[in-house]
Design a protein around this motif. Structure first.
Motif, PDB file in Angstrom:
ATOM      1  N   UNK A   1       6.488  -9.718   2.205  1.00  0.00           N
ATOM      2  CA  UNK A   1       5.300 -10.505   2.524  1.00  0.00           C
ATOM      3  C   UNK A   1       4.462 -10.680   1.270  1.00  0.00           C
ATOM      4  N   UNK A   2       4.024 -11.875   1.026  1.00  0.00           N
ATOM      5  CA  UNK A   2       3.137 -12.125  -0.095  1.00  0.00           C
ATOM      6  C   UNK A   2       1.757 -12.396   0.477  1.00  0.00           C
ATOM      7  N   UNK A   3       0.795 -11.611   0.061  1.00  0.00           N
ATOM      8  CA  UNK A   3      -0.562 -11.765   0.567  1.00  0.00           C
ATOM      9  C   UNK A   3      -1.546 -11.423  -0.518  1.00  0.00           C
ATOM     10  N   UNK A   4      -2.791 -11.521  -0.191  1.00  0.00           N
ATOM     11  CA  UNK A   4      -3.831 -11.187  -1.144  1.00  0.00           C
ATOM     12  C   UNK A   4      -4.014  -9.693  -1.195  1.00  0.00           C
TER      13      UNK A   4
ATOM     14  N   UNK B   1      -9.654  13.917  12.009  1.00  0.00           N
ATOM     15  CA  UNK B   1      -8.480  13.828  11.138  1.00  0.00           C
ATOM     16  C   UNK B   1      -8.175  15.194  10.531  1.00  0.00           C
ATOM     17  N   UNK B   2      -9.199  15.880  10.055  1.00  0.00           N
ATOM     18  CA  UNK B   2      -9.016  17.194   9.440  1.00  0.00           C
ATOM     19  C   UNK B   2      -8.552  18.224  10.467  1.00  0.00           C
ATOM     20  N   UNK B   3      -9.236  18.281  11.596  1.00  0.00           N
ATOM     21  CA  UNK B   3      -8.937  19.291  12.608  1.00  0.00           C
ATOM     22  C   UNK B   3      -7.513  19.166  13.151  1.00  0.00           C
ATOM     23  N   UNK B   4      -7.103  17.940  13.428  1.00  0.00           N
ATOM     24  CA  UNK B   4      -5.776  17.719  14.001  1.00  0.00           C
ATOM     25  C   UNK B   4      -4.720  17.411  12.941  1.00  0.00           C
ATOM     26  N   UNK B   5      -5.089  17.540  11.663  1.00  0.00           N
ATOM     27  CA  UNK B   5      -4.185  17.314  10.536  1.00  0.00           C
ATOM     28  C   UNK B   5      -3.410  16.006  10.692  1.00  0.00           C
ATOM     29  N   UNK B   6      -4.171  14.922  10.849  1.00  0.00           N
ATOM     30  CA  UNK B   6      -3.566  13.612  11.093  1.00  0.00           C
ATOM     31  C   UNK B   6      -3.089  12.918   9.821  1.00  0.00           C
ATOM     32  N   UNK B   7      -3.422  13.490   8.681  1.00  0.00           N
ATOM     33  CA  UNK B   7      -2.924  12.948   7.425  1.00  0.00           C
ATOM     34  C   UNK B   7      -3.848  11.938   6.780  1.00  0.00           C
ATOM     35  N   UNK B   8      -3.294  11.251   5.791  1.00  0.00           N
ATOM     36  CA  UNK B   8      -4.063  10.283   5.024  1.00  0.00           C
ATOM     37  C   UNK B   8      -3.182   9.072   4.771  1.00  0.00           C
ATOM     38  N   UNK B   9      -3.708   7.904   5.121  1.00  0.00           N
ATOM     39  CA  UNK B   9      -3.023   6.644   4.834  1.00  0.00           C
ATOM     40  C   UNK B   9      -4.041   5.769   4.115  1.00  0.00           C
ATOM     41  N   UNK B  10      -3.814   5.565   2.837  1.00  0.00           N
ATOM     42  CA  UNK B  10      -4.775   4.842   2.004  1.00  0.00           C
ATOM     43  C   UNK B  10      -4.807   3.354   2.337  1.00  0.00           C
ATOM     44  N   UNK B  11      -6.016   2.820   2.344  1.00  0.00           N
ATOM     45  CA  UNK B  11      -6.218   1.380   2.476  1.00  0.00           C
ATOM     46  C   UNK B  11      -7.434   1.014   1.635  1.00  0.00           C
ATOM     47  N   UNK B  12      -7.497  -0.219   1.203  1.00  0.00           N
ATOM     48  CA  UNK B  12      -8.612  -0.656   0.362  1.00  0.00           C
ATOM     49  C   UNK B  12      -9.932  -0.599   1.121  1.00  0.00           C
ATOM     50  N   UNK B  13     -10.979  -0.161   0.427  1.00  0.00           N
ATOM     51  CA  UNK B  13     -12.292  -0.006   1.043  1.00  0.00           C
ATOM     52  C   UNK B  13     -13.013  -1.331   1.261  1.00  0.00           C
ATOM     53  N   UNK B  14     -12.950  -2.244   0.296  1.00  0.00           N
ATOM     54  CA  UNK B  14     -13.777  -3.460   0.346  1.00  0.00           C
ATOM     55  C   UNK B  14     -13.580  -4.290   1.616  1.00  0.00           C
ATOM     56  N   UNK B  15     -12.350  -4.565   2.040  1.00  0.00           N
ATOM     57  CA  UNK B  15     -12.203  -5.337   3.284  1.00  0.00           C
ATOM     58  C   UNK B  15     -12.761  -4.606   4.503  1.00  0.00           C
TER      59      UNK B  15
ATOM     60  N   UNK C   1     -11.873 -11.632   5.470  1.00  0.00           N
ATOM     61  CA  UNK C   1     -12.053 -11.278   4.066  1.00  0.00           C
ATOM     62  C   UNK C   1     -11.021 -11.984   3.185  1.00  0.00           C
ATOM     63  N   UNK C   2      -9.753 -11.959   3.626  1.00  0.00           N
ATOM     64  CA  UNK C   2      -8.699 -12.626   2.865  1.00  0.00           C
ATOM     65  C   UNK C   2      -8.964 -14.122   2.716  1.00  0.00           C
ATOM     66  N   UNK C   3      -9.388 -14.755   3.798  1.00  0.00           N
ATOM     67  CA  UNK C   3      -9.650 -16.195   3.732  1.00  0.00           C
ATOM     68  C   UNK C   3     -10.817 -16.503   2.801  1.00  0.00           C
ATOM     69  N   UNK C   4     -11.866 -15.714   2.899  1.00  0.00           N
ATOM     70  CA  UNK C   4     -13.021 -15.931   2.022  1.00  0.00           C
ATOM     71  C   UNK C   4     -12.663 -15.636   0.568  1.00  0.00           C
ATOM     72  N   UNK C   5     -11.862 -14.604   0.339  1.00  0.00           N
ATOM     73  CA  UNK C   5     -11.440 -14.272  -1.024  1.00  0.00           C
ATOM     74  C   UNK C   5     -10.576 -15.388  -1.605  1.00  0.00           C
ATOM     75  N   UNK C   6      -9.779 -16.003  -0.768  1.00  0.00           N
ATOM     76  CA  UNK C   6      -8.932 -17.104  -1.224  1.00  0.00           C
ATOM     77  C   UNK C   6      -9.780 -18.241  -1.787  1.00  0.00           C
TER      78      UNK C   6
END
Length: 150
Positions: free
Chosen positions: A3-6, A71-85, A138-143
């Motif tokens: 997939x090609x995206x912003x 998340x911490x208590x149940x050790x659900x992990x970490x999945x990184x995503x960009x903050x700005x959007x 956000x993607x549309x406005x950034x475009x």
């Protein structure tokens, strides 16, 4: 086929998508309560929390705090995503919840129910499926380069 995206050229800060989805789940419950009880008081609580997260005070957001502790208590992990959007989506949410609460305050139940329904739909898409309508906006406005940074 890839997939090609912003991407997110605005900043390099990351947030935990799992916590973001848990916040959305809380929004569903609180928003549903506001809608069911037709309570602008409950809506104002959401306005305050969305405002904190949208305008740089997320570290004191009660919903974010509860999500992070879960998340911490149940050790659900970490999945990184960009903050700005996500921050942009919180700003859009702030506007939607503000309108929702105002309509409840003015006792325009039908219009409040419609706006509240959209709020619940968008929160459910984020929480259940990881589909962020705010990110799509956000993607549309950034475009079209409507903004340089959030």
């Amino acid at each position: 086929m890839e997939k090609v995206g912003l991407s997110c050229p605005v900043n390099d800060r990351q947030v935990n998508e799992i916590a973001v989805r848990l916040v959305a789940m809380q929004v569903i419950f609180i928003g549903a309560a506001a809608l069911y009880f037709q309570s602008w008081h409950i809506g104002v609580l959401l306005v305050a929390d969305f405002g904190l997260r949208a305008f740089g005070f997320g570290q004191i957001s009660p919903l974010k705090y509860i999500a992070q502790k879960t998340v911490t208590h149940f050790q659900l992990g970490y999945k990184a995503t960009n903050e700005a959007p996500k921050k942009f989506a919180a700003a859009v949410g702030f506007l939607v919840v503000s309108l929702f609460s105002l309509l409840l305050f003015l006792e325009f139940s039908l219009f409040a129910s419609i706006i509240g329904g959209f709020l619940l739909l968008f929160a459910a898409l984020e929480s259940g499926f990881g589909i962020c309508v705010g990110f799509m906006m956000y993607q549309q406005l950034a475009r079209f380069r409507w903004f340089n940074s959030i």
